[in-house]
Design an enzyme around this catalytic site. Structure first.
Site, PDB file in Angstrom:
ATOM      1  N   CYS A  95      11.538 -22.674  -7.651  1.00 32.58           N
ATOM      2  CA  CYS A  95      12.374 -23.848  -7.918  1.00 32.58           C
ATOM      3  C   CYS A  95      11.623 -25.177  -7.948  1.00 32.58           C
ATOM      4  CB  CYS A  95      13.492 -23.911  -6.887  1.00 32.58           C
ATOM      5  SG  CYS A  95      14.467 -22.420  -6.892  1.00 32.58           S
TER       6      CYS A  95
HETATM    7  C1  UGA Z   1      14.602 -24.860  -2.753  1.00 24.60           C
HETATM    8  C2  UGA Z   1      15.611 -25.841  -2.143  1.00 24.60           C
HETATM    9  O1  UGA Z   1      15.296 -26.078  -0.762  1.00 24.60           O
HETATM   10  C3  UGA Z   1      17.045 -25.307  -2.261  1.00 24.60           C
HETATM   11  O2  UGA Z   1      17.961 -26.270  -1.774  1.00 24.60           O
HETATM   12  C4  UGA Z   1      17.339 -25.025  -3.738  1.00 24.60           C
HETATM   13  O3  UGA Z   1      18.641 -24.483  -3.926  1.00 24.60           O
HETATM   14  C5  UGA Z   1      16.317 -24.027  -4.271  1.00 24.60           C
HETATM   15  O4  UGA Z   1      14.988 -24.583  -4.108  1.00 24.60           O
HETATM   16  C6  UGA Z   1      16.631 -23.801  -5.725  1.00 24.60           C
HETATM   17  O5  UGA Z   1      16.568 -24.757  -6.514  1.00 24.60           O
HETATM   18  O6  UGA Z   1      17.072 -22.693  -6.068  1.00 24.60           O
HETATM   19  P1  UGA Z   1      13.439 -22.566  -1.930  1.00 24.60           P
HETATM   20  O7  UGA Z   1      12.494 -22.799  -3.057  1.00 24.60           O
HETATM   21  O8  UGA Z   1      14.088 -21.238  -1.801  1.00 24.60           O
HETATM   22  O9  UGA Z   1      14.650 -23.642  -1.988  1.00 24.60           O
HETATM   23  O10 UGA Z   1      12.665 -22.798  -0.543  1.00 24.60           O
HETATM   24  P2  UGA Z   1      12.333 -24.048   0.411  1.00 24.60           P
HETATM   25  O11 UGA Z   1      12.677 -23.661   1.790  1.00 24.60           O
HETATM   26  O12 UGA Z   1      12.911 -25.310  -0.089  1.00 24.60           O
HETATM   27  O13 UGA Z   1      10.730 -24.107   0.320  1.00 24.60           O
HETATM   28  C7  UGA Z   1      10.040 -24.404  -0.895  1.00 24.60           C
HETATM   29  C8  UGA Z   1       8.563 -24.546  -0.635  1.00 24.60           C
HETATM   30  O14 UGA Z   1       8.279 -25.740   0.088  1.00 24.60           O
HETATM   31  C9  UGA Z   1       7.937 -23.411   0.220  1.00 24.60           C
HETATM   32  O15 UGA Z   1       6.702 -23.044  -0.350  1.00 24.60           O
HETATM   33  C10 UGA Z   1       7.762 -24.035   1.589  1.00 24.60           C
HETATM   34  O16 UGA Z   1       6.715 -23.460   2.325  1.00 24.60           O
HETATM   35  C11 UGA Z   1       7.441 -25.478   1.206  1.00 24.60           C
HETATM   36  N1  UGA Z   1       7.752 -26.453   2.277  1.00 24.60           N
HETATM   37  C12 UGA Z   1       9.036 -26.635   2.696  1.00 24.60           C
HETATM   38  C13 UGA Z   1       6.736 -27.222   2.836  1.00 24.60           C
HETATM   39  O17 UGA Z   1       5.547 -27.101   2.458  1.00 24.60           O
HETATM   40  N2  UGA Z   1       7.048 -28.139   3.818  1.00 24.60           N
HETATM   41  C14 UGA Z   1       8.312 -28.338   4.241  1.00 24.60           C
HETATM   42  O18 UGA Z   1       8.519 -29.200   5.122  1.00 24.60           O
HETATM   43  C15 UGA Z   1       9.328 -27.560   3.672  1.00 24.60           C
END
Ligand code: UGA
Length: 430
Positions: A265
């Site tokens: 995403c």
């Molecule tokens: C993301 C959004 O958080 C959801 O709200 C959205 O619905 C989804 O995309 C989508 O568009 O379908 P997702 O990609 O499943 O969800 O996962 P996240 O938990 O947001 O993490 C994304 C990435 O960011 C991961 O690689 C995670 O490790 C990284 N991340 C997250 C960080 O590096 N630091 C943080 O503080 C948080």
């Protein structure tokens, strides 16, 4: 209500199971016969916590079924969700091929329905897509939007790994509507949910989704930029993030620094918004830098490794974690992909381990050694790179370090284990 969901990916399947659990009769549609068969047998085709149990329960109670027959599934539905993928093309644009095809199939089913129904786009699409691309295709049914049927845009905010929980407990429900009647009908579906409902126009709803994902990605790149400075200063970016996050105008969440964001995403959506803005004659300065910073952040661990070991040629390195985040077997845009490629280019022997994502990574990097456990990956290695913060890595012990040729863990994600400071080092913390 009778609900049909087109597409059984993360969004479609979790939404389908979640809505069935709220009492609706749900039909999930997919063109993949094998997937449809699995679902009807009560088996879950994707790895996602809580979903297999919920799916099995809903199928056995007769609240959810799957089919490849879009036309009859649409003809019998009060509300139809379009939840097919909108993948990225080489230039970063979203590919509307699947959504156009799905809309065509839906329009066929619509012509066989008597009476009003609402078609709601759940797929992530750039502003204008629902009204200018999807709606005209739906009207090929011979029906008029706003008269004979309703049109909504209902973005989804669930995260992989916590998808079902997120779907059932959203922070808000965004309903973009062509007209009031469409929105009223869609809102009824969510009557059992406890979240505030935001009613808005179609384009606004489309942009709320991109705005949310892009701002979250921006927070991550921002804290990584601050983290890179912290690394220079020899201080801990997590102390800085905690202090910043206590300001009630800011928010501590998504300020976890590390090797950047992956997944299906954020990388796709930020690039799609950049392309869309460029097409609209805007200059997306912030977002371009968000992407650039994230690209560099992914391979910072390898740079750090080179500084530590000097010559990497022939060294053995354990890569711990392959999925883009814990709780999923999804490796799309995972930092691990680029990290393994970089290591291989430098003639490093890679030993990789992940509790769930090894099969997927094997297709991407077939010539890598995959181990049964993190202990096996660590044994005899000259260093380990911690790429995904799976909770089981918190168990890494001093005893495990002793099995390494050179006990050193470079952390791309923050862990909570109890290891000597001189044997571990963070990408943006000491
Ligand atoms: C993301 C959004 O958080 C959801 O709200 C959205 O619905 C989804 O995309 C989508 O568009 O379908 P997702 O990609 O499943 O969800 O996962 P996240 O938990 O947001 O993490 C994304 C990435 O960011 C991961 O690689 C995670 O490790 C990284 N991340 C997250 C960080 O590096 N630091 C943080 O503080 C948080």
């Amino acid at each position: 209500m009778d609900i049909t969901v087109i597409g059984t990916g993360y969004v479609g399947l979790n939404a389908g199971a979640g809505l069935a659990s709220k009492g609706h009769n749900v039909t999930c549609v997919d063109i993949d016969e094998e997937k449809v068969e699995k679902i009807n047998d009560g088996e879950c085709p994707i790895f996602e916590e809580g979903l297999p149990e919920m799916l099995e329960e809903m199928v056995s109670e007769g609240k959810l079924e799957a089919t490849t027959d879009t036309v009859s599934a649409v003809a019998s539905a009060d509300v139809v969700f379009l939840a097919v993928g909108t993948p990225m093309d080489d230039e970063g644009n979203i590919n509307l091929e699947y959504i156009r095809q799905a809309a065509e199939d839906v329009s066929e089913g619509m012509s066989e329905r008597d009476g009003y129904q609402v078609i709601a786009v759940k797929s992530t699409v750039v502003p204008g897509t629902t009204e200018e691309e999807v709606l005209p295709i739906l009207e090929r049914s011979g029906k008029e939007a706003g008269e004979d049927f309703g049109v909504c845009m209902n973005p989804e905010f669930l995260r992989e790994g916590t998808a079902l929980k997120d779907f059932l407990n959203p922070d808000r429900i965004v309903i973009g509507e062509l007209d009031e009647k469409s929105g009223d009908k869609l809102e009824k579906i969510y009557s059992e949910f406890e979240a505030p409902v935001v009613r808005t126009g179609l384009k606004e709803a489309e942009l709320i989704k991109y705005g949310s994902n892009s701002l979250l990605a921006t927070k991550i790149s921002f804290i990584n930029e601050i983290g890179n400075l912290c690394k220079q200063l020899g201080i801990d970016v997590y102390d800085v993030a905690d202090g910043v996050g206590m300001d009630s105008r800011l928010e501590r969440s998504f300020l976890n620094s590390g090797i950047g964001f992956g997944g299906s995403c954020f990388p796709k959506d930020v690039r799609a918004l950049i392309r869309f803005m460029e097409e609209e004659g805007e200059d997306p300065k912030i977002l371009r830098n968000v992407v650039e910073l994230n690209q560099g952040q992914k391979v910072k661990l390898v740079e750090q490794l080179e500084q530590k070991l000097e010559d990497l040629d022939g060294k053995t390195v354990a890569v711990l974690g392959l999925s883009f985040k814990p709780g999923t077997d999804d490796i799309r845009q995972s930092p691990a992909i680029d990290i393994i490629s970089e290591l291989k280019e430098k003639d490093v022997n890679v030993k990789a381990y992940d509790p769930e994502a090894m099969e997927n990574m094997e297709q991407r990097h077939p010539d890598t050694v995959y181990t049964e456990s993190y202990q096996e990956a660590l044994e005899g290695s000259d260093a380990a790179l911690l790429v995904t913060d799976w909770p089981e890595f918190d168990e890494i012990s001093r005893k495990d370090l002793k099995t390494m040729e050179n006990p050193l863990i470079l952390e791309g994600r923050r862990m909570d284990y109890d290891l000597p400071d001189d044997k571990t080092e963070g990408v943006t913390w000491p």
